[in-house]
Design an enzyme around this catalytic site. Structure first.
Site, short mmCIF file in Angstrom:
data_model
loop_
_atom_site.label_atom_id
_atom_site.label_comp_id
_atom_site.label_asym_id
_atom_site.label_seq_id
_atom_site.Cartn_x
_atom_site.Cartn_y
_atom_site.Cartn_z
N ASP A 305 32.49 43.17 74.77
CA ASP A 305 32.23 43.82 73.24
C ASP A 305 30.39 44.84 73.61
OD1 ASP A 305 34.22 44.32 71.31
OD2 ASP A 305 33.46 42.03 70.53
N THR A 375 19.21 50.47 50.78
CA THR A 375 20.92 50.77 49.98
C THR A 375 21.79 51.38 51.00
OG1 THR A 375 21.00 51.85 48.45
CG2 THR A 375 19.10 50.34 47.91
N ALA A 376 22.76 50.64 50.80
CA ALA A 376 23.99 51.89 51.34
C ALA A 376 24.33 53.17 50.25
CB ALA A 376 25.56 50.54 51.02
N GLN A 377 24.16 52.92 48.83
CA GLN A 377 23.82 54.25 48.24
C GLN A 377 23.07 54.85 48.76
OE1 GLN A 377 24.01 50.78 46.46
NE2 GLN A 377 26.43 52.03 46.61
N ASP A 518 36.15 37.56 67.61
CA ASP A 518 35.52 36.98 66.27
C ASP A 518 36.32 37.70 64.77
OD1 ASP A 518 34.11 39.39 66.27
OD2 ASP A 518 32.02 38.57 65.92
#
Lengths: 682, 584
Positions: A305, A375-377, A518
């Site tokens: 990876d 933030t995700a927003q 993982d």
């Protein structure tokens, strides 16, 4: 913690215990597992009986007695080698086992049951639900089905910083014997008692229930075959001797047989195997089978990876690229301010780069500043300070934010697009910085290739191992990083399906593939790969699918695992070659000794100039026994391994163990002959 | 050794080297069923044969089917030959009116020729009718050699093949097609050519009875003749060795000229040598064939060096009598006992080494009369399993068994599980290879040891002392190795030895062929790992050394104790002036 697992090569206590075990291993049922040693023990018994008969008849049996004694020593030394290896394994297993304290578990009837009953951890079965609260020890391997908690896994990994475990997602697996530090979780047990990773590993290093690996089985067949051939040689020899008018004493025939059959490798084979597993444990890797370690040596494709393996986990700011009309210093200052409260590695690297490039003071941010966290927003972060609204974020989001305030000029839009693309092409990630409605420019975040990784890949290439970088990046970015890191191939925009497909494709070409992973979506690929190393921090599904688990969750370790596998195989090959090459010298010691009475001119074959037939036979048998003891350290440590192409490895090892195997016994037998004659043993 | 002798050997080796690639390329094409120069001529015949026997040459066989076909065919051949020998008195082409062959001798001879051994417990011209020689022996000379080629090619396919998609199975070819192609395209044309050359050199080819000649002293001598050239050609090419005459290639009718001697020495090895090249071609890497060829030629040269030197030295016991043993224009010098004056020590030693390197067994000198070391070399050649070129096909598959062992023992030292040509060598292959390797000491040492402990068996031994043991060892090694040459002092034509050598020949042939085919089947089903810098290199000098080492240690050391009591003891005693008198 980890250091205590690394026993010194010949710990005094282990050695002392091993002496006792060596005698216990004389049990015929145990000996039968090692056919070469079984044959040696049978003829040792035969020689002992002849010695006893000679004594009872009042004859001169001193030589027979000594031969019998050294034959027993040969068996005991081989047993000792195995016992030492097992002892070291047991010491490791004990330290692994210490981590499994007998705990009580809070078993739940259903996932949302409010009451639990207290049961012994050892009685938990797969599928049981258990509540674990702060301060509790996790009673077994399993998966978080509800809640989130921080867990101290130092008992397993040696790493003291607690880690987060939560239901769903890729961090849901928990390991028995680790401790919940905060919060509460409900977990489902996934392993029955005695079947956990730890249990399997303990069984492997202890060697008690150790299964022979495929290559070990093949090698044992070779050793058995050679033993049968030499039995035939010895038995028929008496016929030829009788034709020539004499009979060879049985003790001498026995000596010939035992020195010719491959006792050295026969005695050390299982020690080599156990020690190989041991080295892996020392590296904090748990293998579920010895077969997997062997396969590791054969691996010719490594899937790695990108993030965390080839590059540092986090991107680093590398350049400030202002748009026209903006000073680089102004962009840097704005980026610095926007990142002051940003705790992510990316944010810290922007601060560090700005300070390094322009010498901004490391002052605390003003108290009036209001930090806007990511933030995700909003998908941006920044700061409101003294009327300025500084933001940084992904290009599309930033454009939208600026355009809410004012239109962006077409020239500026074009310039921005060009810069963003340039950064992406170079393998970086662009962050746009704006001060209110004014776009200042782009901060380039770059994947930093781990130092030294390029050299490691070059080494792997020389060993004939192909490296393939797996990344979710677009092909452009991926190619840039791949070129910088020096991998052989790259799989961009990777999905679990494409990964699986790639593994199958390599396997269809006849290659052996190793990978680590993982996430749950890695599980099919981990199962498909010939060597699948699951990260201990990964999901239970991943850990079940792989055939090894890395307790440190360090994906670069794949390279070490391959090397440990190779070293194991090399040690076996080197000692086999050495053992077989030894036969030449032993022939020159024993053959003239056996026949010199019948044909005195055969003394010409006594090229070592050994004193007498008796001392020649005894020297050969003593050498044969002692060489096992002398090679124990090598068997436990493994032969020196440095990564190199097969041709140069072969040349080196053939010189040391092939030629060495021819020469060493000549010197050794001669030396022993001198010694036993000086001591008057014959 | 004389400069002339060295030149003769160099010329021989150069011719062998030159012939190898074209022969190998041709045979590789033939066995792959590809078009060759002879296809227009022989293809109709080949198709006709398939149609007649109801064979579909394209139908591939699993190794078990292949092995069963091979065993059934050889069993039929054996029974047919036995019947011919037993019934020859009542069959045509028996101008000398020879009686039926005794049952034990007929069994021994039938086994001997079907196993490509050509051990001759009988005297050719005094025991066998023309029909027995031609329809019986010569037919087996062809098909036993073709059987060897078939097995070798099947094993090569095991290495070369990539597993087919599911359903296609793990096949190793079609035995019947391999047998027909090997006989029709390889053995027949070369034998025809060779026979014509031999007739040109003066070897008889007729159906006449013996002629009576009056010797110089006025005595009457019967000189046998018959269809000699045709049998000689295939006996050399097919590593058979069974001569038309009892004196074999020392007989002027079998080997009349210097040129015939050179050509026949070449015939001994050339097909086996060519097959090594075919191997490289068929696995798609001629370097692999070259490495094996080099290992073979190095062992051959080492043997030649020792044998030629030993024969040129002569017998010190004779030198001690004041006899001049050195070579001159008038005398070849060296050890001339049991040798044709025409050939001398060097050409006799060359033949002795070549005939035992190949599993041929034809002789142009009496091996029993070689010096102890000169006799040791042929003995060791056979004990190594006749892998120095060896019998047609048999040498190659024997060598590949050693390659498997060498790769397995040392291959681990590069840090990978052992593989050869990309195919993993695992427990199954090792088990099978060991069976093949075990058969050898079992037949050779076992048979010889049995002889030494049975007084009735010992009566066959002519000479006392270590030489007698050499005779016993030689007989059973030659039988197990399917060589067929002998130390003539050994009286082999007894019920005991006819039976026991017969069993040794069967063991040495089929107990090796069956495991070899099983290895081929097992390998054919394996995926092949592509070669790279991490894989064990099997084409370089290092591998050649390793392979020779494995052959000498695993193959050779097994026999060292027995050799020490036989030829080595004899040699050292002779050097010390000890001679062994009449049988005790």
């Amino acid at each position: 913690m980890m250091n205590s697992r690394t026993a010194t090569l010949l710990d005094g206590r282990i050695a002392a215990q091993a002496v006792g075990v060596a005698f216990r291993k004389l049990d015929p049922r145990l000996l039968f597992r090692n056919p070469v040693m079984f044959v040696t023990a049978v003829v040792a018994l035969l020689t002992s009986l002849i010695f006893a008969r000679d004594l009872l008849r009042g004859g001169e049996g001193l030589l027979t007695g000594q031969i019998a004694a050294w034959l027993w020593f040969t068996v005991l030394f081989a047993n000792f080698a195995e016992a030492v290896a097992e002892g070291r394994g047991k010491a490791q297993a004990a330290s692994l086992r210490r981590t499994r304290t007998e705990t009580m578990a809070k078993r739940l009837a259903t996932i949302d049951a409010s009451v639990w009953d207290s049961v012994a951890a050892a009685s938990l079965r797969a599928g049981d639900l258990v509540l674990v609260e702060a301060g509790d020890t996790i009673p077994g391997d399993g998966e978080v089905v509800e809640g989130i908690a921080t867990v101290n896994e130092s008992a397993i990994t040696g790493e003291s910083a607690p880690v987060i475990r939560e239901s769903g997602g890729d961090r849901s697996a928990v390991t028995g014997s680790t401790v919940v530090v905060s919060d509460r979780i409900v977990m489902r047990i996934t392993a029955n008692p005695g079947e956990s990773f730890l249990d399997r590993m303990i069984a492997l290093v202890e060697g008690a229930k150790r299964q022979k690996t495929p290559n070990e089985i093949a090698l044992t067949i070779l050793l058995v075959g050679m033993t049968i051939i030499f039995l035939l040689v010895t038995v028929t020899l008496q016929g030829f001797a009788s034709y020539s008018g004499f009979l060879v004493p049985v003790a001498f025939l026995v000596a010939l047989l035992v020195t010719l059959i491959p006792t050295t490798i026969g005695g050390l084979l299982s020690a080599i195997g156990i020690a190989g597993m041991d080295r892996l444990v020392t590296f904090n890797v748990i293998a579920k089978s010895g077969r997997a370690v062997e396969a590791a040596g054969d691996v010719d494709v490594l899937l790695l990876d990108k993030t965390g393996t080839i590059t540092l986990g986090n991107r680093q700011a590398s350049d400030f690229l202002p748009v026209a009309g903006v000073q680089e210093r102004e962009l840097a200052e704005a980026a610095l301010l926007a990142s002051l409260a940003d705790d992510t590695a990316e944010g810290k690297s922007i601060v560090a780069l700005a300070r390094r490039a322009f010498g901004f003071a490391a002052a605390d941010p003003e108290a009036t500043a209001i930090f806007i966290p990511f933030t995700a927003q909003t998908r941006m972060s920044g700061v409101d300070i003294g009327g300025r609204r500084i933001r940084k974020g992904a290009v599309d989001r930033m454009r939208a934010w600026v355009e809410e305030q004012a239109a962006i000029g077409s020239a500026l839009a074009r310039e921005l697009t060009t810069q963003v693309e340039r950064v992406a092409k170079a393998g970086g990630t662009p962050l746009v910085v704006a001060d209110g409605a004014r776009i200042l420019g782009v901060v380039a975040l770059k994947d930093i290739v781990k130092p030294g990784i390029r050299e490691r890949f070059a080494t792997l290439r020389a060993m004939g191992i192909r490296t393939v970088m797996i990344t979710g990046d677009n092909p452009l970015t991926a190619a840039a990083i791949a070129a910088e890191a020096g991998v052989d191939d790259v799989l961009a925009e990777a999905t679990p399906e494409r990964k699986l497909e790639l593994i199958r494709q390599y396997q269809a070409e006849g290659r052996l593939v190793a990978m680590c992973g993982d996430g749950s979506n890695d599980a099919p690929a981990l199962a498909q790969a010939d060597v699948g190393v699951a990260m201990n921090t990964g999901t239970q599904a991943a850990r079940e699918a792989g055939n090894m688990v890395d307790l440190d969750s360090d994906p670069t370790k794949l390279i070490e695992i391959v090397m440990i596998g190779k070293q194991l195989l090399m040690s076996r090959g080197a000692l086999t070659t050495f053992s077989i090459a030894n036969d030449v010298a032993k022939y020159f010691a024993i053959i003239p000794a056996l026949f010199i009475a019948a044909y005195p001119p055969l003394r010409a074959l006594n090229i070592m100039g050994l004193e007498s037939p008796a001392s020649a036979v005894l020297s050969a048998i003593i050498f044969n026994a002692l060489i096992i003891i002398l090679l124990i350290p090598l068997a436990l440590r493994g032969v020196a391994y440095r990564p190199a192409p097969a041709a140069s490895l072969l040349r080196r090892n053939l010189l040391i163990y092939g030629l060495g195997g021819l020469v060493v016994p000549f010197l050794g037998i001669k030396g022993i002959d001198l010694a036993i004659n000086a001591l008057g043993l014959v | 050794m004389t400069a002339e002798g060295i030149l003769q050997i160099l010329a021989y080796l150069s011719l062998l080297l030159l012939l190898t690639p074209p022969l190998g390329a041709y045979m590789a094409r033939v066995m792959a069923g590809e078009r060759t120069l002879l296809t227009p001529l022989l293809a109709p015949l080949e198709r006709g044969l398939y149609r007649l026997a109801g064979i579909d040459p394209a139908r591939e066989q699993h190794w078990t089917a292949y092995a069963l076909a091979l065993l059934a065919f050889n069993l039929m051949g054996l029974l047919l030959l036995y019947a011919i020998l037993r019934l020859q008195a009542w069959l045509p082409l028996n101008p000398a009116g020879l009686a039926p062959v005794a049952p034990d001798l007929a069994f021994n001879t039938a086994v001997s020729f079907t196993t490509n051994t050509n051990w001759q417990a009988y005297g050719g011209e005094t025991t066998l009718s023309f029909l027995s020689q031609m329809l019986g022996l010569t037919v087996q000379n062809f098909v036993s050699a073709a059987t060897g080629i078939a097995v070798a090619v099947a094993l090569i396919r095991g290495f070369a093949r990539r597993p087919q998609p599911a359903g296609a199975g793990r096949t190793i070819g079609n035995f019947w097609a391999d047998l027909v192609r090997g006989t029709l395209y390889i053995l027949l044309p070369f034998a025809l050519l060779a026979a014509i050359v031999l007739v040109w050199q003066g070897v008889p080819q007729n159906f006449d009875g013996a002629v009576t000649a009056t010797t110089l002293e006025g005595g009457q001598q019967l000189i046998a003749q018959g269809p000699v050239a045709s049998q000689i050609a295939i006996k050399q090419l097919g590593s058979n060795g069974g001569g038309f005459f009892n004196a074999n290639a020392a007989h002027p009718y079998e080997n009349p000229t210097a040129l015939s001697n050179l050509l026949q020495s070449l015939y001994l090895l050339m097909l086996a040598s060519g097959l090594v090249h075919s191997f490289g071609r068929m696995v798609g890497d001629v370097r692999q064939g070259r490495a094996i060829w080099m290992a073979m030629v190095l062992l051959l040269v080492a043997g030649l060096g020792i044998a030629c030197w030993a024969e040129a030295q002569g017998n010190p016991a004779i030198a001690a009598l004041g006899v001049d043993m050195s070579g001159s224009d008038l005398a070849a010098g060296g050890n001339m006992e049991g040798k044709e004056v025409r050939f001398g020590p060097t050409l006799s030693a060359l033949w002795a080494v070549a005939t035992t390197a190949a599993s041929n067994g034809s002789v142009n000198a009496m091996h029993d009369s070689l010096t102890p070391l000169g006799g040791l070399v042929p003995l060791v050649n056979m004990m190594l399993g006749e892998v120095i070129f060896g019998g047609v096909g048999a040498g190659l598959y024997g060598m590949l068994v050693f390659v498997i062992l060498a790769v397995f023992i040392a291959g681990l030292m590069v840090g990978r599980t052992p593989e050869y040509l990309g195919k993993k060598i695992e427990a199954r292959e090792i088990k099978l290879a060991l069976i093949a390797v075990l058969v050898f000491p079992l037949g050779a040492l076992g048979g010889a040891a049995l002889t030494t402990v049975l007084p009735s068996a010992l009566a066959s031994v002519q000479d006392p002392g270590p030489h007698g043991l050499s005779e016993i060892l030689y007989a059973y090694t030659s039988a197990t190795a399917n060589n067929g040459s002998a130390f003539a002092g050994f009286g082999a034509n007894t019920l005991f030895h006819n039976s026991l050598t017969g069993l040794a020949m069967l063991l040495g042939r089929f107990a090796i062929i069956v495991p070899t085919l099983a290895i081929a089947g097992s390998l054919a089903g394996k995926k092949a790992a592509p070669a790279g810098p991490g894989t064990f290199p099997t084409h370089g000098a290092l591998f050649i050394v390793l392979l020779i080492g494995t052959i000498l240690i695993v193959g050779g050391l097994t026999f060292f104790p027995a050799l020490a009591l036989g030829p080595i003891a004899e040699h050292l005693s002779l050097q010390a002036g000890t001679l062994f008198g009449a049988m005790p």
